[in-house]
Design a protein around this motif. Structure first.
Motif, PDB file in Angstrom:
ATOM      1  N   ALA A 138       8.727   6.801  25.175  1.00  0.00           N
ATOM      2  CA  ALA A 138       9.989   7.071  26.208  1.00  0.00           C
ATOM      3  C   ALA A 138       9.659   6.272  27.572  1.00  0.00           C
ATOM      4  CB  ALA A 138      10.042   8.331  26.259  1.00  0.00           C
ATOM      5  N   GLY A 139       8.253   6.392  27.941  1.00  0.00           N
ATOM      6  CA  GLY A 139       7.605   5.722  29.203  1.00  0.00           C
ATOM      7  C   GLY A 139       7.866   4.045  29.172  1.00  0.00           C
ATOM      8  N   TYR A 140       7.919   3.723  27.960  1.00  0.00           N
ATOM      9  CA  TYR A 140       7.924   2.162  27.761  1.00  0.00           C
ATOM     10  C   TYR A 140       9.634   1.761  27.937  1.00  0.00           C
ATOM     11  CZ  TYR A 140       7.491  -2.587  26.168  1.00  0.00           C
ATOM     12  OH  TYR A 140       7.690  -3.985  26.261  1.00  0.00           O
ATOM     13  N   LYS A 141      10.153   2.646  27.160  1.00  0.00           N
ATOM     14  CA  LYS A 141      11.608   2.433  27.179  1.00  0.00           C
ATOM     15  C   LYS A 141      12.191   2.556  28.641  1.00  0.00           C
ATOM     16  CE  LYS A 141      15.588   3.527  24.113  1.00  0.00           C
ATOM     17  NZ  LYS A 141      15.876   4.477  23.211  1.00  0.00           N
ATOM     18  N   ARG A 142      11.651   3.594  29.592  1.00  0.00           N
ATOM     19  CA  ARG A 142      12.210   3.488  31.006  1.00  0.00           C
ATOM     20  C   ARG A 142      11.754   2.470  31.623  1.00  0.00           C
ATOM     21  NH1 ARG A 142      11.051   9.268  29.976  1.00  0.00           N
ATOM     22  NH2 ARG A 142       8.856   8.887  30.712  1.00  0.00           N
ATOM     23  N   PHE A 143      10.334   2.031  31.538  1.00  0.00           N
ATOM     24  CA  PHE A 143      10.165   0.685  31.873  1.00  0.00           C
ATOM     25  C   PHE A 143      11.107  -0.517  31.620  1.00  0.00           C
ATOM     26  CE2 PHE A 143       7.972  -3.188  31.272  1.00  0.00           C
ATOM     27  CZ  PHE A 143       7.523  -3.529  32.877  1.00  0.00           C
ATOM     28  N   LEU A 144      11.365  -0.587  30.305  1.00  0.00           N
ATOM     29  CA  LEU A 144      12.571  -1.552  30.061  1.00  0.00           C
ATOM     30  C   LEU A 144      13.754  -1.607  30.901  1.00  0.00           C
ATOM     31  CD1 LEU A 144      11.949  -2.301  26.114  1.00  0.00           C
ATOM     32  CD2 LEU A 144      11.387  -3.618  27.914  1.00  0.00           C
ATOM     33  N   TYR A 145      14.301  -0.369  30.870  1.00  0.00           N
ATOM     34  CA  TYR A 145      15.750  -0.239  31.657  1.00  0.00           C
ATOM     35  C   TYR A 145      15.408  -0.541  33.060  1.00  0.00           C
ATOM     36  CZ  TYR A 145      17.715   2.623  27.710  1.00  0.00           C
ATOM     37  OH  TYR A 145      18.338   2.999  26.515  1.00  0.00           O
ATOM     38  N   PHE A 146      14.330   0.217  33.537  1.00  0.00           N
ATOM     39  CA  PHE A 146      13.925  -0.234  35.311  1.00  0.00           C
ATOM     40  C   PHE A 146      13.831  -1.714  35.415  1.00  0.00           C
ATOM     41  CE2 PHE A 146      10.919  -0.897  38.605  1.00  0.00           C
ATOM     42  CZ  PHE A 146      11.771  -0.395  39.801  1.00  0.00           C
ATOM     43  N   HIS A 147      13.109  -2.465  34.397  1.00  0.00           N
ATOM     44  CA  HIS A 147      12.919  -3.915  34.585  1.00  0.00           C
ATOM     45  C   HIS A 147      14.139  -4.624  34.650  1.00  0.00           C
ATOM     46  CE1 HIS A 147      11.188  -7.724  34.045  1.00  0.00           C
ATOM     47  NE2 HIS A 147      11.826  -7.908  32.968  1.00  0.00           N
ATOM     48  N   PHE A 148      15.242  -4.427  33.623  1.00  0.00           N
ATOM     49  CA  PHE A 148      16.089  -4.870  33.275  1.00  0.00           C
ATOM     50  C   PHE A 148      17.245  -4.654  34.569  1.00  0.00           C
ATOM     51  CE2 PHE A 148      20.509  -6.385  32.001  1.00  0.00           C
ATOM     52  CZ  PHE A 148      20.312  -7.871  31.845  1.00  0.00           C
ATOM     53  N   PHE A 149      17.344  -3.418  35.236  1.00  0.00           N
ATOM     54  CA  PHE A 149      18.083  -2.840  36.295  1.00  0.00           C
ATOM     55  C   PHE A 149      17.898  -3.825  37.495  1.00  0.00           C
ATOM     56  CE2 PHE A 149      18.929  -0.243  39.905  1.00  0.00           C
ATOM     57  CZ  PHE A 149      20.157  -0.107  39.516  1.00  0.00           C
ATOM     58  N   THR A 150      16.506  -3.936  37.719  1.00  0.00           N
ATOM     59  CA  THR A 150      16.017  -4.646  38.642  1.00  0.00           C
ATOM     60  C   THR A 150      16.456  -5.993  38.761  1.00  0.00           C
ATOM     61  OG1 THR A 150      13.762  -4.709  37.885  1.00  0.00           O
ATOM     62  CG2 THR A 150      14.056  -2.980  39.610  1.00  0.00           C
ATOM     63  N   PHE A 151      16.133  -6.692  37.507  1.00  0.00           N
ATOM     64  CA  PHE A 151      16.676  -8.063  37.335  1.00  0.00           C
ATOM     65  C   PHE A 151      17.945  -8.103  37.677  1.00  0.00           C
ATOM     66  CE2 PHE A 151      18.575 -10.954  34.318  1.00  0.00           C
ATOM     67  CZ  PHE A 151      18.007 -12.322  34.979  1.00  0.00           C
TER      68      PHE A 151
END
Length: 152
Positions: A15-28
Motif C-alpha cells: 500500500a505504501g508503494y501504491k500511495r507513492f505512485l499516486y503522489f508521484h503522478f499527482f505532483t507530475f
C-alpha cells in the motif's frame, strides 16, 4: 507514464508503494499543468491557462483508472492474460492506430494536393478524420477495458 503503470509490474506492490505512485503522478500532473497554465496566463491566453488547470483532475482520474485496469488485468489467469495482451492490446491496438494514421495521411494529402491550408474541403476532411479517429480510439480503449472484467 500511464502506459508504464498499466503494463510494467513493479517489484513492490504494498500500500505504501501504491500511495507513492499516486503522489508521484499527482505532483507530475500539478507541476506540469500549473507550469503550462502560468505560462499561458503570462502570454495573455487566459482560456488556455484555465483549460490547463482543469486538466489536472482529469489526468489524476485517468491515472487512477489505469491503476484499477492494471489491478484487474493482474488478476486474470495466465492464459487469459496472455490472450488479453496479444489479441486485445497488440492486435486491436495496432489495427486502430493504423487506421488513425491512414486518416492523418489522408488529411495531409488533401492539404498538399490543394496547396493551401484554407481549403474548406480539406478542413472538413480534417475534422471528419479527427472525429472518426477519436471514436475509433474510444472504441478500442473500451474493448481493452471490457476484456479485463472477469467473466462470471
Amino acid at each position: 507514464s500511464i502506459v508504464m503503470v498499466v503494463f510494467y509490474k513493479p517489484k513492490r506492490t504494498d500500500a505504501g508503494y501504491k500511495r507513492f505512485l499516486y503522489f508521484h503522478f499527482f505532483t507530475f500532473a500539478v507541476v506540469s499543468e500549473v507550469g503550462y497554465g502560468v505560462g499561458t496566463f503570462r502570454l495573455g491566453l487566459t482560456s488556455y491557462g484555465w483549460f490547463a488547470l482543469f486538466r489536472i483532475p482529469f489526468q489524476c482520474f485517468t491515472f487512477w483508472l489505469a491503476l484499477k485496469l492494471r489491478e484487474s488485468a493482474a488478476k486474470l489467469p495466465p492464459q487469459e492474460l496472455s490472450d488479453f495482451l496479444c489479441q486485445t492490446v497488440l492486435v486491436k491496438g495496432t489495427a486502430a492506430m493504423g487506421t488513425v494514421l491512414f486518416f492523418s495521411f489522408e488529411t495531409g494529402s488533401c492539404f498538399i494536393s490543394q496547396n493551401s491550408l484554407d481549403n474548406g474541403l480539406c478542413v472538413e476532411t480534417s475534422n471528419a478524420a479527427l472525429y472518426i479517429s477519436i471514436n475509433l480510439a474510444l472504441l478500442t480503449i473500451g474493448s481493452i477495458i471490457s476484456k479485463t472484467v472477469p467473466k462470471s
